[in-house]
Enzyme design. Structure first.
Site, PDB file in Angstrom:
ATOM      1  N   SER A 214       0.931  -1.178   0.062  1.00 13.03           N
ATOM      2  CA  SER A 214       0.025  -0.071  -0.066  1.00 13.03           C
ATOM      3  C   SER A 214       0.792   1.161  -0.063  1.00 13.03           C
ATOM      4  CB  SER A 214      -0.939   0.169   1.213  1.00 13.03           C
ATOM      5  OG  SER A 214       0.002   0.306   2.163  1.00 13.03           O
ATOM      6  N   LYS A 215       0.174   2.466   0.144  1.00 18.10           N
ATOM      7  CA  LYS A 215       0.836   3.722   0.025  1.00 18.10           C
ATOM      8  C   LYS A 215       2.138   4.085   0.921  1.00 18.10           C
ATOM      9  CE  LYS A 215      -1.180   7.527  -2.122  1.00 18.10           C
ATOM     10  NZ  LYS A 215      -2.223   7.506  -3.053  1.00 18.10           N
TER      11      LYS A 215
END
Ligand code: GLU
Length: 447
Positions: A214-215
């Protein structure tokens, strides 16, 4: 006798509710590679029925990302434009008793008082997944699940099944988070009398700590990787290697080679790790394969304007420093970082000298001056002026006088920096005239 395989149709079905994530890009890639390998068709289907969360900008971002990667689709559909088709099938399901309109108590006053539910036959559904093998689900616990908010508003499972039927999809290749959706979709298919496509659920892409990528692990969108100066063919190559291998040790592939090599049988079950160090390596391998012209274009694209605006900036010198740059980068975004660290500007503007830095270690300033003047003399008659010819001209003198004593002031005079490439490389990049002028300027600074 073996049945002739019908022509392959695959689809990538993103919801345009966010930018194109590398995980989705890999799903698209596997669908693309498989379709191309079998001379089939690859469909892009925007699953944009969620009007609130779907945005045109995300739709654009997905199209742009795929096009940059070279993942070309044959046909593009948007579910938002296919309302009539879903309605027709919904009506058929209701008419045949597979689904029913259910009056429900609305949680919110005045909302959702009616939904369409699928009449669950409550039985076991089994399917063979190409990647994961036999999978069986008992659908009883799913109850009579909702397939549309009303006759005009189909929900995800219905739209997917109707589309896969209508578009003739033969292979559903998607992330393993789609496994739990499959039994519901198979039940709807059977109710519609649709053929069952083959399923291949591919492993998720994991961060190095094996959590879901994820980010917070850094860049995850395809466009971000473009901005960082990765080559599209390298990102494609790298993504293909996450969860797939050719069955041997090879790792560097063009997209055409991947088409030839790809098979779903070689997709592994376990999650694949997104390792940026590996991506950098793959990217560097692809940089090495670029033509001189493409290399130059990529470097110039990432060269900051303040360098291009220097009076001494010219493409000839630029071309000569390309090998120096390439040695220091894995992706083209690092050209900007080199410029910020001052590792590029001095090629295009005369350095300023700190007098004390010109001389090597214990040498006196007059020693340094003597060496520099000698070097100027040695450089005068060199033709052609290359790394090798400069080295040949200086080497014996440097060996006799002490390499540091000669090469340090030469290098510092050319770059004005304590750290830089060796003086032969610098001379050849700057050319004879500029090299001599810099050496003379350093000599004057020692007066
Ligand atoms: N639209 C779904 C998603 O973005 C994928 C549907 C599918 O591949 O079946 O997760």
């Amino acid at each position: 006798m073996q049945k002739k395989q019908e022509s392959v149709v695959t689809r990538f079905a993103p919801s345009p509710t966010g930018v194109l994530h590398v995980g989705s890009a890999r799903t698209a890639l596997f669908n693309f590679l498989f379709a191309r390998k079998h001379g089939g068709k690859f469909i892009l289907r925007m699953e944009d029925t969620d009007k609130k969360r779907s945005k045109r900008e995300y739709d654009d971002d997905i199209l742009e990302g795929l096009s940059w990667l070279g993942i070309a689709y044959d046909t593009l559909y948007r579910q938002s434009e296919r309302g009539n088709i879903y309605k027709k099938h919904l009506e058929k399901l209701v008419a045949n008793g597979y689904a029913y309109i259910s009056k429900e108590e609305s949680k919110e006053e005045g909302k959702r008082s009616e939904v369409v539910r699928f009449k669950n036959p409550n039985r076991k559904v089994a399917f063979k997944d190409i990647v994961r093998g036999d999978i069986e689900f008992d659908t009883t616990e799913l109850g009579n699940f909702v397939i549309a908010k009303d006759m005009e508003t189909p929900l995800y499972h219905l739209a997917v099944v109707v589309d896969d039927l209508d578009m003739g999809v033969t292979h559903v290749i998607r992330g393993e988070d789609g496994i739990s959706n499959t039994p519901r979709q198979i039940l709807i298919q059977e109710a519609l009398g649709a053929p069952r496509p083959l399923y291949a659920h591919i492993p998720l892409i994991l961060a190095p700590d094996r959590s879901k990528l994820s980010k917070r692990h850094g860049a995850v969108s395809v466009v971000e990787f473009r901005e960082k100066g990765y080559l599209p063919e390298a990102l494609v190559n790298f993504l293909a290697l996450i969860g797939w291998n050719p069955g041997d040790e090879r790792e560097i592939f063009t997209i055409d080679e991947l088409i030839k090599e790809f098979s779903l049988e070689n997709v592994q079950k376990g999650g694949g790790v997104f390792n940026v160090g590996k991506l950098d390596w793959v990217n560097k391998e692809h940089i090495k394969k670029l033509s001189a012209d493409k290399l130059k274009k990529n470097i110039i694209k990432h060269l900051p304007d303040n360098i291009k605006k220097l009076d001494g900036y010219n493409e000839r010198t630029m071309e000569k420093i390309i090998p120096i740059i390439v040695e220091h980068i894995n992706r083209f975004g690092e050209v900007e970082e080199m410029a910020e660290r001052g590792e590029l500007g001095y090629f295009f503007e005369r350095p300023e000298y700190e007098k004390e830095k010109i001389a090597w270690k214990e040498d006196s300033l007059s020693d340094a001056k003597r060496h520099i003047n000698k070097i100027v003399g040695l450089l005068q008659n060199i033709e052609p002026f290359t790394i090798e010819t400069v080295k040949d001209a200086i080497w014996d003198y440097a060996t006799e006088q002490g390499r540091g004593s000669v090469l340090w002031p030469m290098r510092y005079a050319l770059s004005g920096r304590s750290k830089s490439p060796d003086p032969f490389t610098l001379s050849a990049a700057l050319g004879k005239k500029e090299s001599i002028e810099r050496l003379e300027a350093a000599s004057r600074a020692l007066n």
